[in-house]
Design an enzyme around this catalytic site. Structure first.
Site, PDB file in Angstrom:
ATOM      1  N   GLY A 116       0.804  -1.225   0.000  1.00  0.00           N
ATOM      2  CA  GLY A 116       0.000   0.000   0.000  1.00  0.00           C
ATOM      3  C   GLY A 116       0.835   1.272   0.000  1.00  0.00           C
ATOM      4  O   GLY A 116       0.331   2.346   0.291  1.00  0.00           O
ATOM      5  N   SER A 121       3.272  -2.779  -5.131  1.00  0.00           N
ATOM      6  CA  SER A 121       3.389  -4.111  -4.535  1.00  0.00           C
ATOM      7  C   SER A 121       2.477  -5.097  -5.266  1.00  0.00           C
ATOM      8  O   SER A 121       2.832  -6.260  -5.461  1.00  0.00           O
ATOM      9  CB  SER A 121       3.048  -4.059  -3.051  1.00  0.00           C
ATOM     10  OG  SER A 121       1.809  -3.421  -2.839  1.00  0.00           O
ATOM     11  N   ASP A 167       2.727  -0.234 -14.364  1.00  0.00           N
ATOM     12  CA  ASP A 167       3.351  -0.967 -13.259  1.00  0.00           C
ATOM     13  C   ASP A 167       3.761  -2.379 -13.677  1.00  0.00           C
ATOM     14  O   ASP A 167       4.855  -2.858 -13.356  1.00  0.00           O
ATOM     15  CB  ASP A 167       2.388  -1.030 -12.052  1.00  0.00           C
ATOM     16  CG  ASP A 167       1.990   0.369 -11.583  1.00  0.00           C
ATOM     17  OD1 ASP A 167       2.595   1.347 -12.048  1.00  0.00           O
ATOM     18  OD2 ASP A 167       1.053   0.475 -10.773  1.00  0.00           O
TER      19      ASP A 167
HETATM   20  C1  GAF Z   1      -1.417   3.308 -10.427  1.00  0.00           C
HETATM   21  C2  GAF Z   1      -1.830   2.529 -11.665  1.00  0.00           C
HETATM   22  F1  GAF Z   1      -1.777   1.183 -11.412  1.00  0.00           F
HETATM   23  C3  GAF Z   1      -0.944   2.866 -12.867  1.00  0.00           C
HETATM   24  O1  GAF Z   1      -1.406   2.213 -14.009  1.00  0.00           O
HETATM   25  C4  GAF Z   1      -0.901   4.392 -13.094  1.00  0.00           C
HETATM   26  O2  GAF Z   1      -2.093   4.838 -13.679  1.00  0.00           O
HETATM   27  C5  GAF Z   1      -0.593   5.114 -11.781  1.00  0.00           C
HETATM   28  O3  GAF Z   1      -1.453   4.709 -10.733  1.00  0.00           O
HETATM   29  C6  GAF Z   1      -0.703   6.610 -11.930  1.00  0.00           C
HETATM   30  O4  GAF Z   1       0.267   7.088 -12.830  1.00  0.00           O
HETATM   31  O5  GAF Z   1      -0.134   2.925 -10.017  1.00  0.00           O
END
Ligand code: GAF
Length: 373
Positions: A116, A121, A167
């Site tokens: 978190g 993670s 991510d």
């Molecule tokens: C989170 C989301 F998972 C990513 O895809 C991205 O949109 C981010 O927020 C904001 O840039 O980590």
């Protein structure tokens, strides 16, 4: 002092001990997948824009062995750990046939990515799981891109979080010594070396997470899509600030502000990366701070703790720029600072911040890997 980042080998050892205690015998497969910090380009991935993350040496590790039990047994070593989770091993009918000797597995999961904390993670868990399954079944994804997209689908369908691709992409494709400029439309990416020893990226965890983080994200996505549709565009990557001004009267003030952030951030990210390639840290830092202000004022995904951390960091000599990183409403900031000023940044933050921060000073690390065990 910055937090000490545990060696991957010590996470594997800790998991191996738990494996023996839980299932008996040894695991014969180990994999890792990293969390990430996004340096600039926030809330742009689902607008088909640019993002600029790097993979961290903070990782999720999964160790295990295949079985023929028909069960997936998974023990996690997180603070929420209880007895192993047990689910039936199912092969989706659409997937490639698996090797015949696998019909289950026993696994232990552990992680140094703060849960978190806005350092992905969950993506690191998804990607580590995929790599683990590749390893025990001997069935590889046809490409790293396919693997990242499958992990994003898991986040959409199981966690019910309509995230972009950043991510999972960086956790799959990160490269040691480099950040990655990702074009979230074409899914092409460019490695940008970050090896100058005179600078550091300091990640500061606010150690707060506001409940809004889950509910506001889908709203921001919808608002961006609404603005694009009103402008007759497929997505905000296709729009300019001039287009936005032209359509201002057809948009609510809130939707206008959301689009203003996304359009300017996409442009800022592409420009910032060329600035960084020229080692112009002063200008790059200024752009990081502009990004933060846009997320705070127009996108409204920051919070008082993150604003306090950024404002405090900017008071320290040697700091080039600072911003919140990730989805927002808590989690971390990332600050670009002269290496020789890292300690003063940390002590100033400890003195000024009203909460209890933790710090990571990280070099860009490798994406998911199979590990020796
Ligand atoms: C989170 C989301 F998972 C990513 O895809 C991205 O949109 C981010 O927020 C904001 O840039 O980590």
């Amino acid at each position: 002092m910055a937090s000490k980042i545990p060696e991957v080998s010590s996470l594997v050892c800790e998991a191996q001990l738990a494996f023996k205690a839980t299932y008996g015998g040894n695991a014969d497969t180990a994999v890792s997948a990293p969390g990430r910090v996004n340096i600039i380009g926030e809330h742009t991935d689902y607008n088909d824009g640019f993002v600029f993350p790097m993979a961290l040496p903070l990782v999720t590790v999964i160790i295990g062995r295949k079985t023929q039990s028909g069960l997936c047994r998974i023990q996690t070593l997180s603070e929420f750990a209880d007895k192993p989770l047990q689910v039936a091993f199912k092969t989706p009918s659409s997937s490639a046939p698996l090797t015949r000797d696998v019909s289950g597995f026993d696994a232990v999961v552990t992680s140094s990515v703060p849960l978190g904390g806005g350092l992905s993670s969950s993506a690191s868990l998804e990607v580590a799981t995929y790599t683990f399954l590749e390893s025990i079944t001997g069935t590889k994804a046809t490409s790293l891109r396919e693997k990242a997209l499958a992990c994003q689908k898991a986040e959409h369908e199981f966690a019910n979080m309509p995230c972009g691709i950043m991510d999972q992409f960086i956790s799959t494709m990160g490269k040691r010594g480099n950040a990655l400029l990702i074009d979230c439309r074409s899914l092409e990416s460019t490695l940008v070396p970050l090896t100058d020893p005179s600078i550091a990226f300091v990640i500061t965890n606010s150690n707060v997470r506001h409940t809004l983080s889950g509910t506001e994200y889908p709203t921001r996505r919808r608002q961006c899509q609404e603005a694009a549709t009103v402008m007759g565009k497929k997505c905000l990557r296709d729009a300019t600030l001039q287009d936005l001004e032209k359509h201002r009267s057809s948009l609510s003030e809130e939707v206008y502000k959301r689009a203003q952030h996304a359009i300017s951030e996409i442009q800022r990210t592409e420009e910032a990366v060329s600035v960084l390639r020229n080692s112009d840290y002063t200008l790059f830092g200024k752009m990081m701070t502009e990004s933060h202000n846009s997320l705070k004022d127009d996108y409204e995904v920051s919070c008082s703790e993150l604003d306090e951390l950024v404002a405090g960091a900017l008071e320290v000599p040697g700091v080039f720029g600072s911003r919140m990183t990730g989805g927002g409403f808590g989690g971390c900031t990332v600050t670009l600072v002269k290496q020789e000023c890292v300690d003063s940044l940390i002590s100033h933050t400890l003195e000024k911040y009203s909460g209890k921060p933790t710090f990571y000073v990280c070099l860009p690390s490798e994406g998911t890997q199979q590990l020796a065990i």
